[in-house]
Structures are given as structure tokens and as C-alpha cells.
Design a protein around this motif. Structure first.
Motif, mmCIF file in Angstrom:
data_model
loop_
_atom_site.group_PDB
_atom_site.id
_atom_site.type_symbol
_atom_site.label_atom_id
_atom_site.label_comp_id
_atom_site.label_asym_id
_atom_site.label_seq_id
_atom_site.Cartn_x
_atom_site.Cartn_y
_atom_site.Cartn_z
ATOM 1 N N ARG A 2 0.958 -1.391 0.030
ATOM 2 C CA ARG A 2 0.112 -0.098 0.015
ATOM 3 C C ARG A 2 0.877 1.204 0.045
ATOM 4 N NH1 ARG A 2 -2.916 -3.060 4.022
ATOM 5 N NH2 ARG A 2 -4.726 -4.107 2.876
ATOM 6 N N SER A 3 1.915 1.210 0.737
ATOM 7 C CA SER A 3 2.872 2.504 0.870
ATOM 8 C C SER A 3 3.396 2.648 -0.495
ATOM 9 C CB SER A 3 3.808 2.186 1.901
ATOM 10 O OG SER A 3 4.897 1.489 1.716
ATOM 11 N N PHE A 4 3.625 1.439 -1.514
ATOM 12 C CA PHE A 4 4.310 1.761 -2.898
ATOM 13 C C PHE A 4 3.050 2.331 -3.666
ATOM 14 C CE2 PHE A 4 7.418 -1.781 -1.607
ATOM 15 C CZ PHE A 4 8.191 -0.868 -0.993
ATOM 16 N N GLY A 5 1.835 2.169 -3.292
ATOM 17 C CA GLY A 5 0.945 2.647 -4.294
ATOM 18 C C GLY A 5 -0.123 1.458 -4.723
ATOM 19 N N ALA A 6 0.456 0.216 -4.419
ATOM 20 C CA ALA A 6 -0.412 -0.852 -5.131
ATOM 21 C C ALA A 6 -1.522 -1.379 -4.003
ATOM 22 C CB ALA A 6 0.635 -2.071 -5.089
ATOM 23 N N GLU A 7 -2.529 -2.226 -4.705
ATOM 24 C CA GLU A 7 -3.734 -2.497 -3.963
ATOM 25 C C GLU A 7 -3.133 -4.194 -3.973
ATOM 26 O OE1 GLU A 7 -7.184 -1.845 -5.932
ATOM 27 O OE2 GLU A 7 -6.277 -0.259 -7.029
ATOM 28 N N PRO A 8 -2.939 -4.501 -2.313
ATOM 29 C CA PRO A 8 -2.648 -5.891 -2.304
ATOM 30 C C PRO A 8 -3.874 -6.876 -2.148
ATOM 31 C CG PRO A 8 -2.652 -4.710 -0.255
ATOM 32 C CD PRO A 8 -3.048 -3.740 -1.168
ATOM 33 N N VAL A 9 -3.633 -8.189 -2.512
ATOM 34 C CA VAL A 9 -4.436 -9.170 -2.685
ATOM 35 C C VAL A 9 -3.662 -10.358 -1.988
ATOM 36 C CG1 VAL A 9 -4.102 -9.923 -5.061
ATOM 37 C CG2 VAL A 9 -6.066 -10.578 -3.882
ATOM 38 N N THR A 10 -4.341 -11.094 -1.289
ATOM 39 C CA THR A 10 -3.757 -12.359 -0.365
ATOM 40 C C THR A 10 -3.852 -13.690 -1.428
ATOM 41 O OG1 THR A 10 -4.635 -11.521 1.629
ATOM 42 C CG2 THR A 10 -4.064 -13.763 1.497
ATOM 43 N N TYR A 11 -2.749 -14.321 -1.384
ATOM 44 C CA TYR A 11 -2.570 -15.529 -1.583
ATOM 45 C C TYR A 11 -3.455 -16.594 -1.422
ATOM 46 C CZ TYR A 11 2.568 -14.125 -2.651
ATOM 47 O OH TYR A 11 3.600 -13.543 -3.135
ATOM 48 N N GLY A 12 -3.500 -17.957 -2.020
ATOM 49 C CA GLY A 12 -4.364 -18.912 -1.638
ATOM 50 C C GLY A 12 -5.624 -19.016 -2.173
ATOM 51 N N LYS A 13 -6.472 -19.990 -1.817
ATOM 52 C CA LYS A 13 -7.820 -20.320 -2.396
ATOM 53 C C LYS A 13 -8.601 -19.151 -2.666
ATOM 54 C CE LYS A 13 -11.318 -23.648 -2.223
ATOM 55 N NZ LYS A 13 -11.949 -24.712 -1.468
ATOM 56 N N GLY A 14 -8.934 -19.119 -3.753
ATOM 57 C CA GLY A 14 -9.953 -17.936 -4.405
ATOM 58 C C GLY A 14 -9.259 -16.819 -4.772
ATOM 59 N N LEU A 15 -8.101 -16.656 -4.854
ATOM 60 C CA LEU A 15 -7.200 -15.694 -5.403
ATOM 61 C C LEU A 15 -7.439 -14.963 -6.790
ATOM 62 C CD1 LEU A 15 -4.803 -13.856 -5.642
ATOM 63 C CD2 LEU A 15 -3.246 -15.769 -6.718
ATOM 64 N N VAL A 16 -7.894 -16.274 -7.671
ATOM 65 C CA VAL A 16 -8.293 -15.781 -9.168
ATOM 66 C C VAL A 16 -9.768 -14.911 -8.875
ATOM 67 C CG1 VAL A 16 -9.590 -16.741 -11.287
ATOM 68 C CG2 VAL A 16 -7.517 -17.499 -10.223
ATOM 69 N N ASP A 17 -10.595 -15.440 -8.026
ATOM 70 C CA ASP A 17 -12.038 -14.640 -7.958
ATOM 71 C C ASP A 17 -11.580 -13.382 -7.336
ATOM 72 O OD1 ASP A 17 -13.418 -16.757 -9.028
ATOM 73 O OD2 ASP A 17 -13.490 -17.738 -7.045
ATOM 74 N N ARG A 18 -10.589 -13.176 -6.391
ATOM 75 C CA ARG A 18 -10.288 -11.955 -5.719
ATOM 76 C C ARG A 18 -9.837 -10.987 -6.678
ATOM 77 N NH1 ARG A 18 -8.995 -15.537 -1.820
ATOM 78 N NH2 ARG A 18 -6.609 -15.194 -2.142
ATOM 79 N N VAL A 19 -8.891 -11.480 -7.560
ATOM 80 C CA VAL A 19 -8.113 -10.536 -8.652
ATOM 81 C C VAL A 19 -9.361 -10.175 -9.508
ATOM 82 C CG1 VAL A 19 -6.685 -10.644 -10.513
ATOM 83 C CG2 VAL A 19 -5.988 -11.412 -8.262
ATOM 84 N N ARG A 20 -10.007 -11.107 -9.865
ATOM 85 C CA ARG A 20 -11.258 -10.617 -10.895
ATOM 86 C C ARG A 20 -12.129 -9.589 -10.425
ATOM 87 N NH1 ARG A 20 -12.299 -16.550 -13.241
ATOM 88 N NH2 ARG A 20 -10.831 -16.425 -14.962
ATOM 89 N N ALA A 21 -12.437 -9.774 -9.157
ATOM 90 C CA ALA A 21 -13.202 -8.750 -8.574
ATOM 91 C C ALA A 21 -12.700 -7.479 -8.396
ATOM 92 C CB ALA A 21 -13.676 -9.204 -6.988
ATOM 93 N N MET A 22 -11.341 -7.557 -8.363
ATOM 94 C CA MET A 22 -10.577 -6.071 -8.266
ATOM 95 C C MET A 22 -10.391 -5.474 -9.541
ATOM 96 S SD MET A 22 -7.745 -6.955 -5.309
ATOM 97 C CE MET A 22 -7.148 -5.419 -5.119
ATOM 98 N N SER A 23 -10.441 -6.239 -10.591
ATOM 99 C CA SER A 23 -9.951 -5.697 -12.152
ATOM 100 C C SER A 23 -11.067 -5.240 -12.577
ATOM 101 C CB SER A 23 -9.717 -7.249 -12.981
ATOM 102 O OG SER A 23 -8.435 -7.818 -12.253
#
Length: 121
Positions: A82-103
Motif C-alpha cells: 500500500r505504501s508503494f501505491g499497490a492494491e494488495p491481494v492475499t495468496y491462496g484459495k480464491g485468488l483468481v476470484d479476488r483478482v477478478r473482483a478487483m479488475s
């Protein structure tokens, strides 16, 4: 051949030699990958292992280019991202769905590792 003194940067005393020796390689690698991707301001870029060596540079360089960065990382690294300006997302089960939701529009476009997915907004 000796290096041009104008091209040299002094190593800060607080940075160990073994760390300083890796900075140029990691930074140049990130720079080259981003240049090959030809990202435009407003695009979204997914960076896997975003808190790692090369990817830490990639995140900051992409943000400096006004690219939205989603970075996969362990929870303990989220605040740094976050301090670098990125939006973090956690590894693990459901990663693809979490990334798609943010995209944007829930879609992504493949690219190349370690910077892996990008989409236009």
C-alpha cells in the motif's frame, strides 16, 4: 575499462554490500519488463509476489507510470505494498476470484511473469 564517475552512486552506509549488489540487477530487470509490456496510464497490472526483489521495483515503477497495480502478497506485506501505491491481494484459495473482483469489468489479459496480468480500464 573504468566506470564513468557520473554514472556511479555511493552505497549508503546502512545498506550491506550483499544487498547493494542486487539493487541494480533487480531494478533493471523490472524496468525492462515494464518497457516490454508497454503499459499505458490507466491500465491495471497484476504483479505476483509483489513484495519480492524484482517485483518491489516493478510495483513502484508501474505506479510512477500511473498504472494501477494489484499485487499478490502475504498479509504481512500488504501495508508495504500500500505504501508503494499497490492494491494488495492475499495468496491462496480464491485468488483468481479476488483478482477478478478487483479488475476493471472483472476481466484480465495475460502477459508475462513475474508481472502476469493486465487489463485496460
Amino acid at each position: 575499462m573504468l566506470a564513468d564517475p557520473a554514472a556511479l552512486v555511493a552505497k549508503p552506509a546502512s545498506v550491506p554490500w550483499e544487498v547493494a549488489a542486487t539493487l541494480a540487477g533487480a531494478g533493471v530487470t523490472a524496468w525492462e519488463v515494464l518497457n516490454k509490456l508497454k503499459l499505458s496510464a490507466g491500465e491495471t497490472l497484476l504483479v505476483h509476489s509483489a513484495a519480492g526483489g524484482v517485483c518491489t521495483f516493478a510495483v513502484q515503477l508501474a505506479v510512477a507510470r500511473s498504472v494501477r497495480v494489484i499485487g499478490t502478497a502475504s498479509e504481512r506485506n500488504h501495508e508495504q505494498l500500500r505504501s508503494f501505491g499497490a492494491e494488495p491481494v492475499t495468496y491462496g484459495k480464491g485468488l483468481v476470484d479476488r483478482v477478478r473482483a478487483m479488475s476493471p469489468r472483472g476481466s484480465t489479459r495475460s502477459s508475462m511473469p513475474p508481472v502476469a496480468v493486465r487489463s485496460r480500464t
